[in-house]
Motif scaffolding. Sequence first.
Motif, PDB file in Angstrom:
ATOM      1  N   ALA A 123       0.922  -1.163   0.057  1.00  0.00           N
ATOM      2  CA  ALA A 123      -0.036  -0.026   0.036  1.00  0.00           C
ATOM      3  C   ALA A 123       0.854   1.236   0.034  1.00  0.00           C
ATOM      4  CB  ALA A 123      -0.748  -0.029   1.176  1.00  0.00           C
ATOM      5  N   LEU A 124       0.245   2.354  -0.511  1.00  0.00           N
ATOM      6  CA  LEU A 124       1.034   3.417  -0.497  1.00  0.00           C
ATOM      7  C   LEU A 124       0.395   4.253   0.578  1.00  0.00           C
ATOM      8  CD1 LEU A 124       2.827   5.873  -1.559  1.00  0.00           C
ATOM      9  CD2 LEU A 124       1.283   6.607  -3.257  1.00  0.00           C
ATOM     10  N   VAL A 125      -0.754   4.670   0.434  1.00  0.00           N
ATOM     11  CA  VAL A 125      -1.432   5.433   1.353  1.00  0.00           C
ATOM     12  C   VAL A 125      -2.325   4.677   2.128  1.00  0.00           C
ATOM     13  CG1 VAL A 125      -1.528   7.497   0.076  1.00  0.00           C
ATOM     14  CG2 VAL A 125      -3.533   5.745  -0.287  1.00  0.00           C
ATOM     15  N   THR A 126      -3.425   5.046   2.978  1.00  0.00           N
ATOM     16  CA  THR A 126      -4.197   4.162   3.804  1.00  0.00           C
ATOM     17  C   THR A 126      -4.652   3.007   2.926  1.00  0.00           C
ATOM     18  OG1 THR A 126      -5.939   5.528   3.527  1.00  0.00           O
ATOM     19  CG2 THR A 126      -4.738   5.772   5.452  1.00  0.00           C
ATOM     20  N   ALA A 127      -4.651   1.629   3.746  1.00  0.00           N
ATOM     21  CA  ALA A 127      -5.203   0.616   3.056  1.00  0.00           C
ATOM     22  C   ALA A 127      -6.595   0.155   3.864  1.00  0.00           C
ATOM     23  CB  ALA A 127      -4.321  -0.672   3.350  1.00  0.00           C
ATOM     24  N   ASP A 128      -7.220  -0.513   3.090  1.00  0.00           N
ATOM     25  CA  ASP A 128      -8.661  -1.000   3.771  1.00  0.00           C
ATOM     26  C   ASP A 128      -8.345  -1.393   5.122  1.00  0.00           C
ATOM     27  OD1 ASP A 128      -9.851  -0.432   1.447  1.00  0.00           O
ATOM     28  OD2 ASP A 128     -10.228  -2.477   0.936  1.00  0.00           O
ATOM     29  N   VAL A 129      -9.296  -1.202   5.871  1.00  0.00           N
ATOM     30  CA  VAL A 129      -9.404  -1.623   7.388  1.00  0.00           C
ATOM     31  C   VAL A 129      -9.167  -2.989   7.365  1.00  0.00           C
ATOM     32  CG1 VAL A 129     -10.636  -1.378   9.462  1.00  0.00           C
ATOM     33  CG2 VAL A 129     -10.364   0.711   8.256  1.00  0.00           C
ATOM     34  N   GLY A 130      -8.692  -3.608   8.244  1.00  0.00           N
ATOM     35  CA  GLY A 130      -8.476  -5.213   8.519  1.00  0.00           C
ATOM     36  C   GLY A 130      -7.781  -6.012   7.408  1.00  0.00           C
ATOM     37  N   GLY A 131      -6.841  -5.120   6.630  1.00  0.00           N
ATOM     38  CA  GLY A 131      -6.196  -5.772   5.629  1.00  0.00           C
ATOM     39  C   GLY A 131      -5.011  -6.717   6.074  1.00  0.00           C
ATOM     40  N   TYR A 132      -4.377  -6.408   7.126  1.00  0.00           N
ATOM     41  CA  TYR A 132      -3.265  -6.727   7.772  1.00  0.00           C
ATOM     42  C   TYR A 132      -3.370  -7.754   8.941  1.00  0.00           C
ATOM     43  CZ  TYR A 132      -1.065  -3.265   4.636  1.00  0.00           C
ATOM     44  OH  TYR A 132      -0.951  -2.655   3.626  1.00  0.00           O
ATOM     45  N   LEU A 133      -2.599  -8.695   9.410  1.00  0.00           N
ATOM     46  CA  LEU A 133      -2.832  -9.246  10.501  1.00  0.00           C
ATOM     47  C   LEU A 133      -3.014  -8.699  11.840  1.00  0.00           C
ATOM     48  CD1 LEU A 133       0.143 -12.012   9.683  1.00  0.00           C
ATOM     49  CD2 LEU A 133      -2.260 -12.412   9.252  1.00  0.00           C
ATOM     50  N   PRO A 134      -3.930  -9.380  12.652  1.00  0.00           N
ATOM     51  CA  PRO A 134      -4.329  -8.729  13.940  1.00  0.00           C
ATOM     52  C   PRO A 134      -3.194  -8.994  14.793  1.00  0.00           C
ATOM     53  CG  PRO A 134      -5.429 -10.638  13.483  1.00  0.00           C
ATOM     54  CD  PRO A 134      -4.841 -10.429  12.179  1.00  0.00           C
ATOM     55  N   ASN A 135      -3.486  -8.263  15.994  1.00  0.00           N
ATOM     56  CA  ASN A 135      -2.598  -8.613  17.179  1.00  0.00           C
ATOM     57  C   ASN A 135      -3.260  -9.788  17.847  1.00  0.00           C
ATOM     58  OD1 ASN A 135      -4.522  -7.655  18.872  1.00  0.00           O
ATOM     59  ND2 ASN A 135      -3.505  -5.778  19.365  1.00  0.00           N
ATOM     60  N   ALA A 136      -2.615 -10.427  19.084  1.00  0.00           N
ATOM     61  CA  ALA A 136      -3.138 -11.574  19.733  1.00  0.00           C
ATOM     62  C   ALA A 136      -4.408 -11.291  20.226  1.00  0.00           C
ATOM     63  CB  ALA A 136      -2.154 -11.635  20.775  1.00  0.00           C
ATOM     64  N   TRP A 137      -5.109 -10.237  20.280  1.00  0.00           N
ATOM     65  CA  TRP A 137      -6.426  -9.828  20.658  1.00  0.00           C
ATOM     66  C   TRP A 137      -7.462  -9.653  19.814  1.00  0.00           C
ATOM     67  CZ3 TRP A 137      -5.376  -6.371  25.513  1.00  0.00           C
ATOM     68  CH2 TRP A 137      -4.648  -7.166  26.676  1.00  0.00           C
ATOM     69  N   GLY A 138      -6.945 -10.052  18.385  1.00  0.00           N
ATOM     70  CA  GLY A 138      -7.884  -9.753  17.229  1.00  0.00           C
ATOM     71  C   GLY A 138      -7.927  -8.291  16.778  1.00  0.00           C
ATOM     72  N   LEU A 139      -7.159  -7.310  16.972  1.00  0.00           N
ATOM     73  CA  LEU A 139      -7.512  -6.163  16.791  1.00  0.00           C
ATOM     74  C   LEU A 139      -6.355  -5.758  15.456  1.00  0.00           C
ATOM     75  CD1 LEU A 139      -7.382  -4.482  20.603  1.00  0.00           C
ATOM     76  CD2 LEU A 139      -9.519  -4.667  18.841  1.00  0.00           C
ATOM     77  N   HIS A 140      -7.033  -4.968  14.419  1.00  0.00           N
ATOM     78  CA  HIS A 140      -6.268  -4.708  13.317  1.00  0.00           C
ATOM     79  C   HIS A 140      -5.657  -3.268  13.448  1.00  0.00           C
ATOM     80  CE1 HIS A 140      -7.549  -8.510  10.911  1.00  0.00           C
ATOM     81  NE2 HIS A 140      -8.752  -8.336  11.668  1.00  0.00           N
ATOM     82  N   ASP A 141      -4.806  -3.219  12.761  1.00  0.00           N
ATOM     83  CA  ASP A 141      -4.016  -1.713  12.180  1.00  0.00           C
ATOM     84  C   ASP A 141      -3.774  -0.821  13.777  1.00  0.00           C
ATOM     85  OD1 ASP A 141      -4.491  -2.331   9.481  1.00  0.00           O
ATOM     86  OD2 ASP A 141      -6.831  -1.850   9.875  1.00  0.00           O
ATOM     87  N   MET A 142      -3.240  -1.385  14.732  1.00  0.00           N
ATOM     88  CA  MET A 142      -3.013  -0.728  15.939  1.00  0.00           C
ATOM     89  C   MET A 142      -1.589   0.069  15.557  1.00  0.00           C
ATOM     90  SD  MET A 142      -5.509  -1.380  18.097  1.00  0.00           S
ATOM     91  CE  MET A 142      -4.576  -0.439  19.626  1.00  0.00           C
ATOM     92  N   HIS A 143      -0.927  -0.646  14.757  1.00  0.00           N
ATOM     93  CA  HIS A 143       0.204   0.109  14.317  1.00  0.00           C
ATOM     94  C   HIS A 143       0.115   0.537  12.650  1.00  0.00           C
ATOM     95  CE1 HIS A 143       2.476  -1.560  17.945  1.00  0.00           C
ATOM     96  NE2 HIS A 143       2.220  -2.589  17.414  1.00  0.00           N
ATOM     97  N   GLY A 144       0.432   1.726  12.359  1.00  0.00           N
ATOM     98  CA  GLY A 144       0.378   2.117  11.116  1.00  0.00           C
ATOM     99  C   GLY A 144      -1.069   2.406  10.421  1.00  0.00           C
TER     100      GLY A 144
END
Length: 221
Positions: free
Chosen positions: A118-139
């Motif tokens: 991705a260059l700019v913002t990507a669709d929400v949830g497109g990357y692996l979540p953290n251990a609690w199932g939350l996506h995009d906490m970084h970046g």
Amino acid sequence: HESRFEHRSSWIFSEEYLGWRLDRPKQPVVRVSWQKAMEFCGWLAEQLGEPVTLPTEAQWEYACRAGSASPLHYGGLDSDFSRSANMADTNLRRLADEGWRPKAPDLVPRDARFDDGALVTADVGGYLPNAWGLHDMHGNAAEWTRTIYQPYPYRSDDGRDTIVANGQKVVRGGSWRDRPLFCRSAYRWSYPSYQRVYNVGFRVVIESRRDALANSTPAGR
């Protein structure tokens, strides 16, 4: 959402042919002030019949870490983030190379070892979540918290988490334009509550009614 476009070299225009879209339905909202984010929380609370607000700075970091002690929930600062987060990667070269203007200086810092797709913002949830199932906490998009920016050590009873519109508000998480150093779980910076920032959005929390009452009480009472 009216997140508009991103033009290379951070020259912002509203015409689509001048930049990359930030307002697609699944992209995170950006260019929304803290004040407008809180207005949305109030509207959503009415729809749900539940207390909805922005997370405190402490709540945000707790959720981001998901039990991890490393700088980022998936590893260290040199870890390959391609599948875990949308950060400043090799794609940022396109900010200088593409667009209708002549080629611009390639000055945006990035980690060119990695390609997150991705260059700019990507669709929400497109990357692996953290251990609690939350996506995009970084970046992807940085996020407002409801906390007033004050020095550490952090204290939840000193008024910094009271829901008032004054002061600089803490922003967490980093964005697509930031390297891992500035996207780590503990990194913090701030903007005025009225400011709309090209790479800052928000997420919400639903609190218990007891916590919601406590957080709505002015400090010192």
